[in-house]
Scaffold this motif. Sequence first.
Motif, PDB file in Angstrom:
ATOM      1  N   LEU A  91       0.827  -1.207   0.000  1.00  0.00           N
ATOM      2  CA  LEU A  91       0.000   0.000   0.000  1.00  0.00           C
ATOM      3  C   LEU A  91       0.865   1.261   0.000  1.00  0.00           C
ATOM      4  CD1 LEU A  91      -2.695   1.447   0.141  1.00  0.00           C
ATOM      5  CD2 LEU A  91      -2.701   1.099   2.626  1.00  0.00           C
ATOM      6  N   ALA A  92       1.919   1.256   0.801  1.00  0.00           N
ATOM      7  CA  ALA A  92       2.769   2.439   0.912  1.00  0.00           C
ATOM      8  C   ALA A  92       3.442   2.780  -0.412  1.00  0.00           C
ATOM      9  CB  ALA A  92       3.822   2.225   1.998  1.00  0.00           C
ATOM     10  N   VAL A  93       3.980   1.777  -1.106  1.00  0.00           N
ATOM     11  CA  VAL A  93       4.697   2.064  -2.348  1.00  0.00           C
ATOM     12  C   VAL A  93       3.734   2.540  -3.435  1.00  0.00           C
ATOM     13  CG1 VAL A  93       4.608  -0.214  -3.478  1.00  0.00           C
ATOM     14  CG2 VAL A  93       6.614   1.230  -3.779  1.00  0.00           C
ATOM     15  N   GLN A  94       2.498   2.036  -3.406  1.00  0.00           N
ATOM     16  CA  GLN A  94       1.492   2.482  -4.388  1.00  0.00           C
ATOM     17  C   GLN A  94       1.060   3.922  -4.111  1.00  0.00           C
ATOM     18  OE1 GLN A  94      -0.667   0.866  -6.844  1.00  0.00           O
ATOM     19  NE2 GLN A  94       0.172  -1.194  -6.828  1.00  0.00           N
ATOM     20  N   TYR A  95       0.686   4.180  -2.860  1.00  0.00           N
ATOM     21  CA  TYR A  95       0.084   5.476  -2.534  1.00  0.00           C
ATOM     22  C   TYR A  95       1.113   6.611  -2.574  1.00  0.00           C
ATOM     23  CZ  TYR A  95      -2.822   8.947  -0.230  1.00  0.00           C
ATOM     24  OH  TYR A  95      -3.532  10.084   0.051  1.00  0.00           O
ATOM     25  N   THR A  96       2.289   6.384  -1.999  1.00  0.00           N
ATOM     26  CA  THR A  96       3.295   7.453  -1.968  1.00  0.00           C
ATOM     27  C   THR A  96       3.754   7.835  -3.370  1.00  0.00           C
ATOM     28  OG1 THR A  96       5.029   5.767  -1.629  1.00  0.00           O
ATOM     29  CG2 THR A  96       4.162   6.861   0.337  1.00  0.00           C
ATOM     30  N   TYR A  97       3.895   6.853  -4.235  1.00  0.00           N
ATOM     31  CA  TYR A  97       4.315   7.130  -5.613  1.00  0.00           C
ATOM     32  C   TYR A  97       3.271   7.965  -6.342  1.00  0.00           C
ATOM     33  CZ  TYR A  97       5.821   6.168 -10.429  1.00  0.00           C
ATOM     34  OH  TYR A  97       6.228   6.290 -11.736  1.00  0.00           O
ATOM     35  N   MET A  98       2.013   7.579  -6.205  1.00  0.00           N
ATOM     36  CA  MET A  98       0.939   8.316  -6.868  1.00  0.00           C
ATOM     37  C   MET A  98       0.775   9.725  -6.299  1.00  0.00           C
ATOM     38  SD  MET A  98      -0.379   6.588  -9.315  1.00  0.00           S
ATOM     39  CE  MET A  98      -0.428   4.917  -9.966  1.00  0.00           C
ATOM     40  N   MET A  99       0.965   9.880  -4.985  1.00  0.00           N
ATOM     41  CA  MET A  99       0.866  11.201  -4.374  1.00  0.00           C
ATOM     42  C   MET A  99       1.980  12.115  -4.865  1.00  0.00           C
ATOM     43  SD  MET A  99      -1.754  11.776  -2.509  1.00  0.00           S
ATOM     44  CE  MET A  99      -1.188  13.204  -1.561  1.00  0.00           C
ATOM     45  N   SER A 100       3.173  11.568  -5.015  1.00  0.00           N
ATOM     46  CA  SER A 100       4.293  12.365  -5.514  1.00  0.00           C
ATOM     47  C   SER A 100       4.029  12.841  -6.937  1.00  0.00           C
ATOM     48  CB  SER A 100       5.589  11.545  -5.462  1.00  0.00           C
ATOM     49  OG  SER A 100       6.696  12.328  -5.837  1.00  0.00           O
ATOM     50  N   ILE A 101       3.405  11.986  -7.744  1.00  0.00           N
ATOM     51  CA  ILE A 101       3.049  12.367  -9.111  1.00  0.00           C
ATOM     52  C   ILE A 101       1.966  13.447  -9.095  1.00  0.00           C
ATOM     53  CG2 ILE A 101       1.926  11.582 -11.237  1.00  0.00           C
ATOM     54  CD1 ILE A 101       3.264   8.896 -10.854  1.00  0.00           C
TER      55      ILE A 101
END
Length: 305
Positions: A91-101
Motif C-alpha cells: 500500500l505504501a509504495v502504491q500510494y506514496t508514488y501516486m501522491m508524488s506524481i
Amino acid sequence: MNQSIQKNRTLGFILVILGASFWGIGGTVAQKLFQQENIEVGWLVSSRLLLAGLLLIMAYKITHRKKSIFVMWRTKQNAFRQILFSLLGMLAVQYTYMMSIAIGNSAVATLLQYLAPLFIMAYYLITKHSQLTRQDGIAVTLTLIGTFLLLTNGSLSTLSVPAMAVFWGILSGLSAAFYTLYAVSLLQQFHSLLVVGWSMLIGGIVMSLFHQPWQIDMANWALSTIAYFLFIVIFGTMLAFWFYIASLHYLSPKETSLLGSLEPLTAVMTSVFWLKIPFGSFQFIGTMLILCMILYLTVFQKKRS
C-alpha cells in the motif's frame, strides 16, 4: 556456472524485466486515465489493489486446488508479518508514488523512487549483511545517472516541484526498499501469488475506508477508458508486482531493485511512442546507461560464478 542456477537466474531476469516494464507502462496509462476521466488518485489505488488482489488469490486457488489460501493466517506471527508487508510495503509504495506524481510530476516521483537501491545497500551495510563492493558502486552509479538523464533530459529545471512532492517521493523510495527486502522472508514460506495477492487485497481494503471504489459513475466511460483501467489492474498492478516479487526467488534484493530501473525506461518509451512526447539526446544516453547496467550485472555474475 551450474546450468540449473543459470536457468533460474535467467528466469529471475525475465520476471523482473517484465514486472518493471508493466509497472512503467501502467504508469503512463494511469496518467492518460487521470487526464481523460479526471479520476482521483485514491480511488484508482483502492480499486486496482482490490481487483488485482482478488484475481491473484483466485489464480492461486485454481492452480493449487488442494491448498488453502489462508495458510499465512494460521499463526499470529505470520499474520502480523503479512499485514505489515501489506501496509508498509504494497500500500505504501502504491500510494506514496501516486501522491508524488499528483503533487509534483512523474519525473521527480520516479527519480526519487529509484533511490531504493541506495536504501537497500545502506541497510545491508548498517546490518553488516554485506560489504559495498566496487561492482555495487558501478551498478548503482549507472542506474542513478541513467535514470536522472532519462527523466530530465539533463535539465535540473524539470525537477522544480513542491517540497511535499519530494517528501512523498522519498517515502516512495523507502517503501520500495522495504517492499523488496521484507518480501524475501515471506517468500521462503509462502507462494508468491498468495503473498502479493493478500497484500494487495489488504491494502485495497484499507484504502477503501477512505476512497470507496463503488463511489464513481462509470456510465459515461468510453471503451478505451475501460480498456485502460483493465490494463492498469491486470498488467500494471497484478502482473507487475507478482513478477517483481517472484524474481526474488532467483535474484538478490539488490539486483532486483537495480533492474527495476527499467520502469522509468518503459514509461518514457511509452510516452514517446504513444503520447508523442519528444525524446532528447540526454534521454538516449540515460537509456544506454540503464541497458549497460543490465548487461554489466549479467556478465559480471557469470564471471564471478
